[in-house]
Every structure is written in C-alpha cells, then in structure tokens.
Design a protein around this motif. Sequence first.
Motif, PDB file in Angstrom:
ATOM      1  N   TRP A  43      29.356  48.302  53.140  1.00  0.00           N
ATOM      2  CA  TRP A  43      29.981  47.305  52.284  1.00  0.00           C
ATOM      3  C   TRP A  43      31.432  47.695  52.011  1.00  0.00           C
ATOM      4  O   TRP A  43      31.784  48.880  52.059  1.00  0.00           O
ATOM      5  N   PRO A  44      32.277  46.740  51.657  1.00  0.00           N
ATOM      6  CA  PRO A  44      33.668  47.064  51.314  1.00  0.00           C
ATOM      7  C   PRO A  44      33.729  47.997  50.105  1.00  0.00           C
ATOM      8  O   PRO A  44      32.880  47.926  49.200  1.00  0.00           O
ATOM      9  N   LEU A  45      34.723  48.869  50.072  1.00  0.00           N
ATOM     10  CA  LEU A  45      34.856  49.836  48.986  1.00  0.00           C
ATOM     11  C   LEU A  45      35.032  49.155  47.631  1.00  0.00           C
ATOM     12  O   LEU A  45      34.696  49.727  46.594  1.00  0.00           O
ATOM     13  N   ALA A  46      35.525  47.924  47.648  1.00  0.00           N
ATOM     14  CA  ALA A  46      35.764  47.211  46.387  1.00  0.00           C
ATOM     15  C   ALA A  46      34.480  46.834  45.676  1.00  0.00           C
ATOM     16  O   ALA A  46      34.484  46.603  44.460  1.00  0.00           O
ATOM     17  N   VAL A  47      33.367  46.760  46.394  1.00  0.00           N
ATOM     18  CA  VAL A  47      32.114  46.286  45.789  1.00  0.00           C
ATOM     19  C   VAL A  47      31.649  47.181  44.641  1.00  0.00           C
ATOM     20  O   VAL A  47      31.352  46.680  43.540  1.00  0.00           O
TER      21      VAL A  47
END
Length: 288
Positions: A43-47
């Motif tokens: 998943w993207p690090l922003a999640v």
Amino acid sequence: MNAVAGRAEKDTGRPVIARAHGTFSSFVVLASLGTGAAAAAAWPLAVPFLGVAVLSVTAGTAMLARLPPPQVAHADHTPLATSSPPGRLGVLPLLPLGALGALAFASENAHQSWSAVFAQDELHAGAGLTTVAPAVFAGTVAITRFATGQLKATHAQTIILAGSLAAAGGSLIIAAAPTLLVATLGLVTAGAGTAVLFPGLLGIMSRNVEESYRGRATSVITTVSYLGFLLGPVYVGLWADATGLRGAMTAVAALAGALFLLTSPLLRLSGSTGKGTCRARTSDIESR
C-alpha cells in the motif's frame, strides 16, 4: 494530556496516568503491526499516516468534549510540604524529576525506534518479522502499565529502581542475542522495566500539586522528559555508527544503569521521597 490524566487520577483515586500511557503503548502495537501489514500489501506509505490522522482527530475531539470545566484557583497557596528555600524558583525541584524521566524515555524510545532495525540488520529477520519486534516491546509496556497501575505511591521509588534494573538487563540480553527469540525475551524484559518509569515519576508530582498549577508543573517535567524521548533514538544511532548496533544496545543499558544510580539522589534533591511528597511551592510555580 498528562495534566488531564493527572487531574483525573487525583480526583478519582484511580490509576489514570498508568492506563493512559498503557493505551498509548497499545496503539503503538496496532500501528507497528498495521504498518507492517500495509507494507507487505504494497500500500502507499500515506495510508498508515492517514489512518493515524483520522484516529488522532477523533480521539482529540472526544477528549475535549468530555473535559470538565476548569477549577478556580484558591487565593491561598499552601506549600505542599516543606517550603522551598528563599529565592529558589519552584520549578527547580521539578527538574530532577524531569531528568529522570528523560533517561526513562530515552531508553524506551531507543528500543521502540531501533528494535526492528536490530532484528533486520543483526539477526537477519525477514521484513514481516521485523515489525514484530517493536510490537512485542510496546505490547509488554502496555500490559505492564495496565497491571501495575494499582500499585501505591508509597512504593514509587522501589518500582522505579526495579524497573531501571529490568530495563538494563533486557538491553544487555538484546545486545548479546544470537537469535530473534532471545532478542524478544530481552525486549519483553526491557519493556516491562521501562513501562513503570515515567508514569511513576509523573504520579509522584501529580498527586501533590494544586489543580490550578498542574499544567505548569506537568509541563516542566514532561518537557524535560520528552527531550529524552527525542534524543534516545539519536543516541542509539551515534553509538551504532561508532560501535555497531550491539554496542549501541549496551549503551542503552548504560542509560538504565544511570537511572538506577541517580533515582534516589535526584528524588531527594527534588524534595520527593518517592511517597508523593514534593517541596515545590505552588505559589512559586505560579510566579514562574
């Protein structure tokens, strides 16, 4: 938040400070495992950061909605115990407690921030297992804080001394660990030791300060203490650069050893006997 917890603990006689810090550690477990799962799922690090932001806003809103109205300060400011010497600022007796808190937090966050790196670099654990290390540490801290919250303030100094010895021993076990299992045992020992340190110190102060000056007194101790929380990982990094991660873990054990040696003299210097008595005058804290 520490001031609010201290106020609630004094008003209710229940171990709110220890439970609040135990809840913090519980969410560290969830964050560690959740971040590991997100990384494994690509998943993207922003999640994970977005999830933390949503939870933080929700928790903050709920806390503000439940806070009772502020209490009115009393006109007279009776000393808590023996008055401070003339000309001595009331904040000064609180600084030794903050210094002890800084040593406690430096040791705690050193393990929290570097245990996954140690598992990967020194023990060659896989990406999925490395996130287990900080989760095990934080989980032990949380369980210990919930379990020891009912202990009496009269035992605070003994608890802090025992905790510092456990923290030092756990760090040494990690430094010498040949396998992840042995390192995990060290993390459990160090986590149980560090868990009792800062809540115990904060409880000594919080039970014996007037409500109108709780925020100021708490800010003195927590500001100094959280310097240790910030510098603990840096301390490990500097030692790791010079001696390797195993040498750095030995240096973390030295922090806990210093805490053990300094607890009794610094509690005396602060005017605290470990039984919750403090010489800081609320009138002096107000003038500060």
